[in-house]
Design an enzyme around this catalytic site. Structure first.
Site, PDB file in Angstrom:
ATOM      1  N   GLY A 228     -13.883   2.689   8.947  1.00  8.87           N
ATOM      2  CA  GLY A 228     -12.773   3.158   9.771  1.00  8.87           C
ATOM      3  C   GLY A 228     -11.522   3.321   8.900  1.00  8.87           C
ATOM      4  O   GLY A 228     -11.516   2.930   7.723  1.00  8.87           O
ATOM      5  N   LEU A 229     -10.501   3.862   9.489  1.00 10.89           N
ATOM      6  CA  LEU A 229      -9.264   4.131   8.769  1.00 10.89           C
ATOM      7  C   LEU A 229      -8.579   2.842   8.324  1.00 10.89           C
ATOM      8  O   LEU A 229      -8.865   1.756   8.850  1.00 10.89           O
ATOM      9  CB  LEU A 229      -8.304   4.913   9.675  1.00 10.89           C
ATOM     10  CG  LEU A 229      -8.768   6.300  10.119  1.00 10.89           C
ATOM     11  CD1 LEU A 229      -7.836   6.840  11.207  1.00 10.89           C
ATOM     12  CD2 LEU A 229      -8.803   7.259   8.923  1.00 10.89           C
ATOM     13  N   SER A 230      -7.671   2.973   7.390  1.00  7.02           N
ATOM     14  CA  SER A 230      -6.811   1.854   7.011  1.00  7.02           C
ATOM     15  C   SER A 230      -6.016   1.422   8.246  1.00  7.02           C
ATOM     16  O   SER A 230      -5.469   2.259   8.954  1.00  7.02           O
ATOM     17  CB  SER A 230      -5.857   2.307   5.891  1.00  7.02           C
ATOM     18  OG  SER A 230      -4.987   1.271   5.530  1.00  7.02           O
ATOM     19  N   GLY A 231      -6.005   0.152   8.526  1.00  5.94           N
ATOM     20  CA  GLY A 231      -5.282  -0.340   9.701  1.00  5.94           C
ATOM     21  C   GLY A 231      -6.081  -0.277  10.988  1.00  5.94           C
ATOM     22  O   GLY A 231      -5.583  -0.620  12.060  1.00  5.94           O
ATOM     23  N   SER A 232      -7.347   0.136  10.898  1.00  8.72           N
ATOM     24  CA  SER A 232      -8.143   0.279  12.127  1.00  8.72           C
ATOM     25  C   SER A 232      -8.585  -1.072  12.684  1.00  8.72           C
ATOM     26  O   SER A 232      -8.927  -1.177  13.860  1.00  8.72           O
ATOM     27  CB  SER A 232      -9.372   1.161  11.862  1.00  8.72           C
ATOM     28  OG  SER A 232     -10.197   0.577  10.875  1.00  8.72           O
ATOM     29  N   GLY A 233      -8.585  -2.076  11.829  1.00 10.60           N
ATOM     30  CA  GLY A 233      -8.999  -3.407  12.279  1.00 10.60           C
ATOM     31  C   GLY A 233     -10.354  -3.848  11.729  1.00 10.60           C
ATOM     32  O   GLY A 233     -10.913  -4.845  12.190  1.00 10.60           O
ATOM     33  N   LYS A 234     -10.853  -3.122  10.729  1.00 13.27           N
ATOM     34  CA  LYS A 234     -12.157  -3.443  10.136  1.00 13.27           C
ATOM     35  C   LYS A 234     -12.261  -4.901   9.683  1.00 13.27           C
ATOM     36  O   LYS A 234     -13.180  -5.615  10.063  1.00 13.27           O
ATOM     37  CB  LYS A 234     -12.420  -2.583   8.891  1.00 13.27           C
ATOM     38  CG  LYS A 234     -12.591  -1.122   9.116  1.00 13.27           C
ATOM     39  CD  LYS A 234     -12.864  -0.386   7.803  1.00 13.27           C
ATOM     40  CE  LYS A 234     -11.775  -0.540   6.752  1.00 13.27           C
ATOM     41  NZ  LYS A 234     -10.487   0.027   7.126  1.00 13.27           N
ATOM     42  N   SER A 235     -11.319  -5.305   8.838  1.00 12.08           N
ATOM     43  CA  SER A 235     -11.388  -6.649   8.259  1.00 12.08           C
ATOM     44  C   SER A 235     -11.201  -7.712   9.326  1.00 12.08           C
ATOM     45  O   SER A 235     -11.892  -8.729   9.331  1.00 12.08           O
ATOM     46  CB  SER A 235     -10.312  -6.831   7.179  1.00 12.08           C
ATOM     47  OG  SER A 235     -10.532  -5.925   6.126  1.00 12.08           O
TER      48      SER A 235
ATOM     49  N   SER B  26     -14.595   3.594   3.473  1.00  6.85           N
ATOM     50  CA  SER B  26     -15.815   4.379   3.226  1.00  6.85           C
ATOM     51  C   SER B  26     -15.812   5.661   4.053  1.00  6.85           C
ATOM     52  O   SER B  26     -16.581   5.813   5.002  1.00  6.85           O
ATOM     53  CB  SER B  26     -17.075   3.549   3.497  1.00  6.85           C
ATOM     54  OG  SER B  26     -17.023   2.832   4.708  1.00  6.85           O
TER      55      SER B  26
END
Lengths: 202, 202
Positions: free
Chosen positions: B36-43, B110
């Site tokens: 997902g995008l930067s800031g999407s909440g992946k981590s 990614s």
């Protein structure tokens, strides 16, 4: 390639610590670093250790040179700098596994003290377990499972550890194994006993 | 560097198979590939998944870009070829973990389908779980936790995914998460439910 130069990188501790993982899983991660000459029995003993630990329901994984070279390190050849990078990456991967509470067996000749010590220094104290597979070169050469000693003696392989390249034996290995004196099960049991005695598995 | 050219390499199956490991540990390895995008909440979501799984006593580990870059991939920068190598190595390491019966969370932007599909293809069928963190770019930009969107808009960062570089959304992700609509716990629970429903953990 240089160190990362971008500013777009921030260090953040994983929310979950290794200690929390150990508490949750009941297992403490460690790297069992098998070292010894070609033909000493590193892979054989380390795989038997793997099996014995699995029989106890432990999470254990084996990294060995031949296998890793087809995946992560498939871009590396056998030049000195590639060999060094090979060991560096394996050390880092082993560290990730240990951090994940997994018991890792690595089985590489890893002839240089500096290389092994570099891995030891990067791991939390007590979690690097150097397993010296102390098989005399004469025994290894008589076994010669891959025919490599024969090639080295014939001059077809240059810089072969134990023949025309040095092997720096560990000075204070946590475990010393004598495959010329004991069978595989007894050697593997020595490692398992160490892990149990030191609280890595129950 | 070329493919290994030495003849001194032989493929041998690890004595222990992934199936045997799963049987012994009661857990099936998998790679939860958060994208997902930067800031999407992946981590954030992936770390919550890690915690929830640990609470069940599972073996789980999180690989994320910032962390891996300080270890295994500390020799890589941010040039396109380095980024590609970064993802290649992470895929290989994730594969090793999954083979070890561990559940792995990876959290990388990614942005390219080809890169994600390359990892999928290298894993046993069903063990690559693409988790699309489907947060609209407007929401990510409003969050901007690292101030990167601001820099990208100001032209201080070039080729920023979602701004002046493409993000190729997954077409058929195993799991789609809407962090703009649900809280972190609910999003993480979605992933845990998937793992339970599909027999990865009990």
């Amino acid at each position: 390639m240089a160190k990362p130069t971008s500013q777009n990188i921030t260090w953040h501790d994983a929310n979950v610590s290794a200690a929390q993982r150990s508490a949750a899983t009941g297992q403490k991660g460690a790297v069992m670093w098998f070292t010894g000459l070609s033909g000493s029995g590193k892979s054989t003993v380390s795989r038997r250790v793997e099996q014995m630990l699995l029989e106890r329901g432990a999470f254990v994984y084996g990294l060995d040179g031949d296998n890793v070279r087809f995946g992560l390190n498939s871009d590396l050849g056998f030049a000195p700098e590639d060999r060094k990078e090979n060991i560096r990456r394996i050390s880092k991967v082993a560290k990730l596994f240990a951090d994940a509470s997994v018991l890792v067996c690595t089985a590489f000749i890893s002839p240089y003290r500096a290389g092994r010590d570099a891995c030891r220094e990067k791991l939390p104290a007590g979690t690097f377990i150097e397993v010296f597979v102390d098989t005399p070169v004469e025994v290894c050469e008589a076994r010669d499972p891959k025919g490599l000693y024969k090639k080295a003696r014939a001059g077809e392989i240059k810089g072969f550890t134990g023949i025309d390249a040095p092997y720096e034996a560990p000075l204070n290995p946590e475990i010393r194994i004598k495959t010329a004196e004991k069978d595989v099960d007894a050697c593997a049991q020595q490692v398992v006993d160490y892990l149990v005695a030191n609280g890595f598995v129950s």
